[in-house]
Write an enzyme that holds these catalytic residues in place. Structure first.
Site, short mmCIF file in Angstrom:
data_model
loop_
_atom_site.label_atom_id
_atom_site.label_comp_id
_atom_site.label_asym_id
_atom_site.label_seq_id
_atom_site.Cartn_x
_atom_site.Cartn_y
_atom_site.Cartn_z
N HIS A 2 -8.06 -4.59 -1.44
CA HIS A 2 -6.87 -3.92 -0.92
C HIS A 2 -6.50 -4.51 0.44
O HIS A 2 -7.35 -4.89 1.22
CB HIS A 2 -7.15 -2.42 -0.78
CG HIS A 2 -5.92 -1.61 -0.51
ND1 HIS A 2 -5.03 -1.28 -1.50
CD2 HIS A 2 -5.43 -1.07 0.63
CE1 HIS A 2 -4.04 -0.57 -0.99
NE2 HIS A 2 -4.27 -0.43 0.30
N SER A 26 0.83 -1.20 0.00
CA SER A 26 0.00 0.00 0.00
C SER A 26 0.87 1.25 0.00
O SER A 26 1.68 1.44 -0.90
CB SER A 26 -0.97 -0.04 1.18
OG SER A 26 -1.96 0.94 1.07
N ASP A 83 -9.61 -4.18 -5.76
CA ASP A 83 -9.02 -3.03 -5.09
C ASP A 83 -9.25 -1.78 -5.94
O ASP A 83 -8.98 -1.78 -7.14
CB ASP A 83 -7.51 -3.29 -4.93
CG ASP A 83 -6.78 -2.19 -4.19
OD1 ASP A 83 -7.39 -1.17 -3.80
OD2 ASP A 83 -5.56 -2.35 -3.97
#
Length: 317
Positions: free
Chosen positions: A281, A153, A251
């Site tokens: 995600h 991320s 995501d």
């Protein structure tokens, strides 16, 4: 495809988020409360906390050694958390799995977080630790071959930015960049990528949450137009290290990661883009206990091992 049923089950059981502004202190405490006890964590040969003295200051790091070999390749890992969450503790399980599966010594970086620390404090810490690791290879037991950077991320943002910054500085020791569902474009125009609309709701991270979650970082001085903040905006990607870009099918950030991978490949960078079906995600952090998603660590090991055999031999610290 729909969300993996185990992910769907977990998301359905989550309480509704509280109303009002995000509270970094409370959110960090909640994350830390979910960390597994030390006795329940994946065992490795050694895990030790230390400090990396750098031009950015003393940066906390945690060093994971997978076995009793005298020397290893190195992987420097940057945790995710929208630049204001995450710690050595909350992502300890990822670092352990990376060390176990890759056979590399992993250096996890406890970089400074927004909003308490203004941009580019966190990025400076990450870059400085990579340089520190290379300069202190003998002390760390580096074998002089692999020096990978990896992140999930926002940690993937830092991994991409560190690789680019190192290239611009003429520091050519980074051999691989591994980006797990990276956040690469912090200009949140929902019309820029189809996945921002296709995966806007119901899969964990929601498109409407991107702006408030990243506001702490952007309000601390990070400019979305800066390629070190939004790596997909970098005009020239030639000469960057080989890349593994991992995305989740569901995501909202999927398409910006895949676009970056496409552009890397077009620039002549050896690149593997891998989309995990049924994943949203954060699946490496939260759902790597699911066998299909735990494979990301084996894939990472294969990617690094393949590149090391061809280009890593004969390098010295």
């Amino acid at each position: 495809m729909p969300l993996h049923p185990e992910i769907a089950k977990v998301l359905a059981a989550l309480p509704a988020p509280p109303h009002g502004p995000l509270d970094p202190v409370a959110m960090r405490a909640a994350d830390e409360a979910q960390v597994a006890p030390a006795a329940d964590r994946l065992p490795l040969h050694t895990v030790r906390d230390t400090t990396a003295p750098t031009p950015s200051g003393d940066v906390p790091v945690r060093v994971y050694t997978p076995d009793d070999a005298e020397q290893h390749g190195l992987l420097v890992y940057f945790h995710g958390g929208a630049f204001f969450l995450g710690s050595l503790e909350t992502h300890d399980h990822i670092a352990r799995a990376l060390a176990k599966e890759t056979g590399l010594k992993v250096v996890s970086v406890g970089y400074r977080l927004a909003p308490e620390h203004r941009y580019p404090a966190g990025l400076d810490d990450c870059y400085a630790v990579v340089r520190w690791a290379a300069e202190h290879g003998a002390t760390l037991g580096w074998d002089g071959t692999t020096l990978a950077v990896a992140g999930d991320s926002s940690g993937g943002t830092f991994a991409a930015a560190v690789a680019a910054r190192a290239h611009d500085d003429g520091f050519d020791r980074i051999t691989h960049q591994i980006l797990y569902y990276p956040s690469l474009d912090l200009d949140f125009d929902v019309d820029r990528y189809a996945s921002l609309r296709e995966n806007a709701e119901g899969y964990g991270l929601e498109t409407a949450g991107l702006r408030p979650f990243n506001a702490f970082y952007l309000d601390s001085g990070a400019d979305p137009a800066d390629p070190l903040v939004s790596p997909v905006k970098r005009a020239d990607l030639t000469g960057l290290p080989p890349a593994l870009v991992v995305t989740g099918e569901l995501d909202p950030l999927r398409d910006e990661g895949e676009e970056y991978g496409r552009r890397l490949g077009a620039a002549g960078v050896e690149t593997t883009v891998s989309r995990y079906v049924g994943a949203g995600h954060g699946f490496v952090q939260h759902f790597s206990w699911i066998p299909e998603f735990h494979q990301v660590f084996a894939q990472t090991a294969e990617f690094i091992a393949g590149r090391t055999r061809r280009e890593g031999e004969g390098r010295t610290p």
